[in-house]
Write a protein that holds these residues in place. Structure first.
Motif, PDB file in Angstrom:
ATOM      1  N   ASP A 125       0.851  -1.192   0.000  1.00  0.00           N
ATOM      2  CA  ASP A 125       0.000   0.000   0.000  1.00  0.00           C
ATOM      3  C   ASP A 125       0.882   1.235   0.000  1.00  0.00           C
ATOM      4  OD1 ASP A 125      -2.954  -0.814   0.384  1.00  0.00           O
ATOM      5  OD2 ASP A 125      -1.898  -2.067   1.840  1.00  0.00           O
ATOM      6  N   CYS A 126       0.629   2.121  -0.952  1.00  0.00           N
ATOM      7  CA  CYS A 126       1.394   3.357  -1.069  1.00  0.00           C
ATOM      8  C   CYS A 126       0.435   4.542  -0.983  1.00  0.00           C
ATOM      9  CB  CYS A 126       2.157   3.402  -2.396  1.00  0.00           C
ATOM     10  SG  CYS A 126       3.330   2.050  -2.617  1.00  0.00           S
ATOM     11  N   ASP A 127       0.615   5.362   0.028  1.00  0.00           N
ATOM     12  CA  ASP A 127      -0.244   6.526   0.228  1.00  0.00           C
ATOM     13  C   ASP A 127       0.611   7.788   0.206  1.00  0.00           C
ATOM     14  OD1 ASP A 127      -3.060   5.470   0.931  1.00  0.00           O
ATOM     15  OD2 ASP A 127      -1.729   4.206   2.121  1.00  0.00           O
ATOM     16  N   VAL A 128       0.296   8.669  -0.723  1.00  0.00           N
ATOM     17  CA  VAL A 128       1.061   9.909  -0.879  1.00  0.00           C
ATOM     18  C   VAL A 128       0.625  10.887   0.206  1.00  0.00           C
ATOM     19  CG1 VAL A 128       1.619  11.832  -2.395  1.00  0.00           C
ATOM     20  CG2 VAL A 128       1.305   9.533  -3.350  1.00  0.00           C
ATOM     21  N   LEU A 129       1.583  11.274   1.051  1.00  0.00           N
ATOM     22  CA  LEU A 129       1.326  12.244   2.103  1.00  0.00           C
ATOM     23  C   LEU A 129       1.479  13.669   1.597  1.00  0.00           C
ATOM     24  CD1 LEU A 129       3.374  10.504   4.955  1.00  0.00           C
ATOM     25  CD2 LEU A 129       0.966  10.167   4.363  1.00  0.00           C
ATOM     26  N   GLN A 130       2.457  13.861   0.725  1.00  0.00           N
ATOM     27  CA  GLN A 130       2.709  15.176   0.132  1.00  0.00           C
ATOM     28  C   GLN A 130       3.287  14.966  -1.259  1.00  0.00           C
ATOM     29  OE1 GLN A 130       4.061  18.772   2.422  1.00  0.00           O
ATOM     30  NE2 GLN A 130       5.993  18.278   1.408  1.00  0.00           N
ATOM     31  N   ALA A 131       2.717  15.652  -2.233  1.00  0.00           N
ATOM     32  CA  ALA A 131       3.105  15.446  -3.630  1.00  0.00           C
ATOM     33  C   ALA A 131       3.843  16.661  -4.171  1.00  0.00           C
ATOM     34  CB  ALA A 131       1.868  15.169  -4.490  1.00  0.00           C
ATOM     35  N   ASP A 132       5.039  16.420  -4.673  1.00  0.00           N
ATOM     36  CA  ASP A 132       5.792  17.464  -5.362  1.00  0.00           C
ATOM     37  C   ASP A 132       6.542  16.844  -6.535  1.00  0.00           C
ATOM     38  OD1 ASP A 132       6.845  19.995  -5.956  1.00  0.00           O
ATOM     39  OD2 ASP A 132       8.638  19.608  -4.761  1.00  0.00           O
ATOM     40  N   GLY A 133       5.827  16.029  -7.304  1.00  0.00           N
ATOM     41  CA  GLY A 133       6.428  15.367  -8.455  1.00  0.00           C
ATOM     42  C   GLY A 133       7.083  14.051  -8.082  1.00  0.00           C
ATOM     43  N   GLY A 134       7.027  13.078  -8.986  1.00  0.00           N
ATOM     44  CA  GLY A 134       7.713  11.800  -8.792  1.00  0.00           C
ATOM     45  C   GLY A 134       7.079  10.899  -7.752  1.00  0.00           C
ATOM     46  N   THR A 135       5.759  11.008  -7.547  1.00  0.00           N
ATOM     47  CA  THR A 135       5.138  10.188  -6.508  1.00  0.00           C
ATOM     48  C   THR A 135       5.155   8.705  -6.871  1.00  0.00           C
ATOM     49  OG1 THR A 135       2.899  10.479  -7.406  1.00  0.00           O
ATOM     50  CG2 THR A 135       3.651  12.079  -5.766  1.00  0.00           C
ATOM     51  N   ARG A 136       4.950   8.377  -8.140  1.00  0.00           N
ATOM     52  CA  ARG A 136       4.899   6.957  -8.508  1.00  0.00           C
ATOM     53  C   ARG A 136       6.278   6.302  -8.389  1.00  0.00           C
ATOM     54  NH1 ARG A 136       2.441   7.089 -14.322  1.00  0.00           N
ATOM     55  NH2 ARG A 136       1.530   8.994 -13.457  1.00  0.00           N
ATOM     56  N   THR A 137       7.324   7.030  -8.769  1.00  0.00           N
ATOM     57  CA  THR A 137       8.657   6.443  -8.678  1.00  0.00           C
ATOM     58  C   THR A 137       9.140   6.393  -7.227  1.00  0.00           C
ATOM     59  OG1 THR A 137       9.568   8.621  -9.274  1.00  0.00           O
ATOM     60  CG2 THR A 137       9.338   6.992 -11.037  1.00  0.00           C
ATOM     61  N   ALA A 138       8.755   7.373  -6.427  1.00  0.00           N
ATOM     62  CA  ALA A 138       9.068   7.302  -4.992  1.00  0.00           C
ATOM     63  C   ALA A 138       8.347   6.126  -4.357  1.00  0.00           C
ATOM     64  CB  ALA A 138       8.677   8.600  -4.300  1.00  0.00           C
ATOM     65  N   ALA A 139       7.101   5.874  -4.785  1.00  0.00           N
ATOM     66  CA  ALA A 139       6.347   4.738  -4.259  1.00  0.00           C
ATOM     67  C   ALA A 139       7.046   3.417  -4.575  1.00  0.00           C
ATOM     68  CB  ALA A 139       4.929   4.745  -4.831  1.00  0.00           C
ATOM     69  N   ILE A 140       7.563   3.278  -5.776  1.00  0.00           N
ATOM     70  CA  ILE A 140       8.280   2.054  -6.152  1.00  0.00           C
ATOM     71  C   ILE A 140       9.518   1.881  -5.277  1.00  0.00           C
ATOM     72  CG2 ILE A 140       9.635   0.959  -7.987  1.00  0.00           C
ATOM     73  CD1 ILE A 140       7.710   2.428  -9.979  1.00  0.00           C
ATOM     74  N   THR A 141      10.282   2.945  -5.140  1.00  0.00           N
ATOM     75  CA  THR A 141      11.540   2.892  -4.392  1.00  0.00           C
ATOM     76  C   THR A 141      11.298   2.588  -2.913  1.00  0.00           C
ATOM     77  OG1 THR A 141      12.512   4.465  -5.965  1.00  0.00           O
ATOM     78  CG2 THR A 141      13.650   4.162  -3.856  1.00  0.00           C
ATOM     79  N   GLY A 142      10.321   3.274  -2.316  1.00  0.00           N
ATOM     80  CA  GLY A 142      10.017   3.025  -0.912  1.00  0.00           C
ATOM     81  C   GLY A 142       9.361   1.682  -0.684  1.00  0.00           C
ATOM     82  N   ALA A 143       8.482   1.277  -1.594  1.00  0.00           N
ATOM     83  CA  ALA A 143       7.775   0.002  -1.437  1.00  0.00           C
ATOM     84  C   ALA A 143       8.742  -1.175  -1.437  1.00  0.00           C
ATOM     85  CB  ALA A 143       6.745  -0.168  -2.546  1.00  0.00           C
ATOM     86  N   TYR A 144       9.835  -1.073  -2.193  1.00  0.00           N
ATOM     87  CA  TYR A 144      10.792  -2.176  -2.179  1.00  0.00           C
ATOM     88  C   TYR A 144      11.363  -2.386  -0.779  1.00  0.00           C
ATOM     89  CZ  TYR A 144      14.930  -4.966  -2.567  1.00  0.00           C
ATOM     90  OH  TYR A 144      15.863  -5.953  -2.330  1.00  0.00           O
ATOM     91  N   VAL A 145      11.687  -1.312  -0.089  1.00  0.00           N
ATOM     92  CA  VAL A 145      12.266  -1.435   1.250  1.00  0.00           C
ATOM     93  C   VAL A 145      11.247  -2.044   2.210  1.00  0.00           C
ATOM     94  CG1 VAL A 145      13.309  -0.182   3.173  1.00  0.00           C
ATOM     95  CG2 VAL A 145      13.845   0.485   0.822  1.00  0.00           C
ATOM     96  N   ALA A 146       9.982  -1.580   2.140  1.00  0.00           N
ATOM     97  CA  ALA A 146       8.931  -2.156   2.985  1.00  0.00           C
ATOM     98  C   ALA A 146       8.720  -3.632   2.646  1.00  0.00           C
ATOM     99  CB  ALA A 146       7.637  -1.373   2.803  1.00  0.00           C
TER     100      ALA A 146
END
Length: 249
Positions: A115-136
Motif C-alpha cells: 500500500d502506497c499513500d502519498v502524504l505530500q506530492a511534489d512530483g515523482g510520486t509513482r517512482t518514490a512509491a516504487i523505491t520506498g515500497a521495495y524497502v517495505a
C-alpha cells in the motif's frame, strides 16, 4: 539553466528513507524525495486470491492513493472502489515492479499487499512509491521468514524508479512538480539492480522527442536509479532512518 532548487541537471533530490514507522505492520516506510513524501507498507497474509488457490504459488499486489491534502488543495477520497484512471495505472505499475523481484513459487500460498499513500506530492510520486515500497517489501519478507515459517528467500532482485524529462530543452533527472508541469517530455523509469528495465513510460507532453534524446534520458535515469539502489541497501542495513546525500555528477 538553473533548476528551482539549484540542482544540477543530473542530480537527484535529497532522499530520506525512514523504516518501521508503524507498529504491527511487517514492513512500513516513509520515503521522502525532496518535498514528496510517500508512506509505503507491506503486509503478508497466509492465503492467495481464489483464482490462484491450490497452485502452491503466491501473489503480490499493490494499491496506491493520494491523501486529500497531499497536493495542498483538497482532493476527494477514492470511495467505494471507484478509482480514477491515473490511480489504477500507478498501482498496477507498482505491483508489476515488485513482482519483478519476487519468486512467487518460493513465496508459497501467501499474498504480499503493498500500500502506497502519498502524504505530500511534489512530483515523482509513482517512482518514490516504487523505491520506498521495495524497502517495505524486503522488511515484510524478512518478517514472514521469522514468523510465518517462510523458508528460503523469495526476493530475487532489487528495484527502484525515478523520473526524468526534458525541460527548456534540457534533460533533467528527478523532476519536481514545477518542472514536471512544464516538461516538454516526461519519462518514468523503473530498473532492477542488474541493469534490466521493468518499465519505461515516456510521453511527449509538448513536443515529440528523438531516439537520441530518449537514450540520453534513459542513461540519466539509470545513473540515478543506481544511486537509489545504494540508498535502499544502506537503509536496509542500518537503523530506522537513512538520508541520501546529494551526489553531483
Amino acid at each position: 539553466m538553473s533548476r528551482p532548487d539549484r540542482r544540477l541537471a543530473s542530480e537527484l533530490r535529497p532522499v530520506r528513507i525512514q523504516r518501521r514507522v508503524l507498529r504491527g505492520v511487517p514492513g512500513s516506510v516513509i520515503i521522502e524525495t525532496g518535498h514528496t513524501r510517500v508512506l509505503c507498507t507491506a503486509s503478508v497474509t497466509d492465503e492467495v486470491p481464489a483464482w490462484r488457490a491450490g497452485r502452491g504459488t503466491g501473489w503480490l499486489t499493490a494499491e496506491y492513493d493520494m491523501l486529500p491534502a497531499s497536493t495542498g488543495q483538497r482532493r476527494e477520497r477514492n470511495r467505494g472502489g471507484r478509482l480514477d484512471g491515473r490511480t489504477q495505472e500507478i498501482q498496477r505499475l507498482v505491483g508489476r515492479c515488485l513482482r519483478a523481484v519476487v519468486d512467487l513459487d518460493a513465496l508459497g500460498e501467501r499474498t504480499i499487499w503493498i500500500d502506497c499513500d502519498v502524504l505530500q506530492a511534489d512530483g515523482g510520486t509513482r517512482t518514490a512509491a516504487i523505491t520506498g515500497a521495495y524497502v517495505a517489501f524486503r522488511d515484510a519478507v524478512d518478517w514472514a521468514r521469522r514468523n510465518l515459517g517462510l523458508s528460503g528467500d523469495p526476493v530475487c532482485g532489487q528495484v527502484a524508479g525515478v523520473s526524468v524529462g526534458i525541460v527548456e530543452g534540457q534533460p533533467r533527472l528527478d523532476l519536481c512538480y514545477e518542472e514536471d508541469s512544464a516538461a516538454d517530455v516526461d519519462l518514468n523509469v523503473a530498473m532492477l539492480d542488474d541493469g534490466r528495465f521493468v518499465e519505461v513510460q515516456g510521453t511527449a507532453e509538448r513536443r515529440a522527442f528523438t531516439s537520441r534524446e530518449l537514450d540520453r534520458m534513459v542513461r540519466m535515469a539509470a545513473s540515478g536509479i543506481r544511486q537509489l539502489h545504494a540508498i535502499q541497501r544502506r537503509a536496509l542495513s542500518s537503523g530506522r532512518t537513512l538520508r541520501g546525500r546529494r551526489r553531483r555528477r
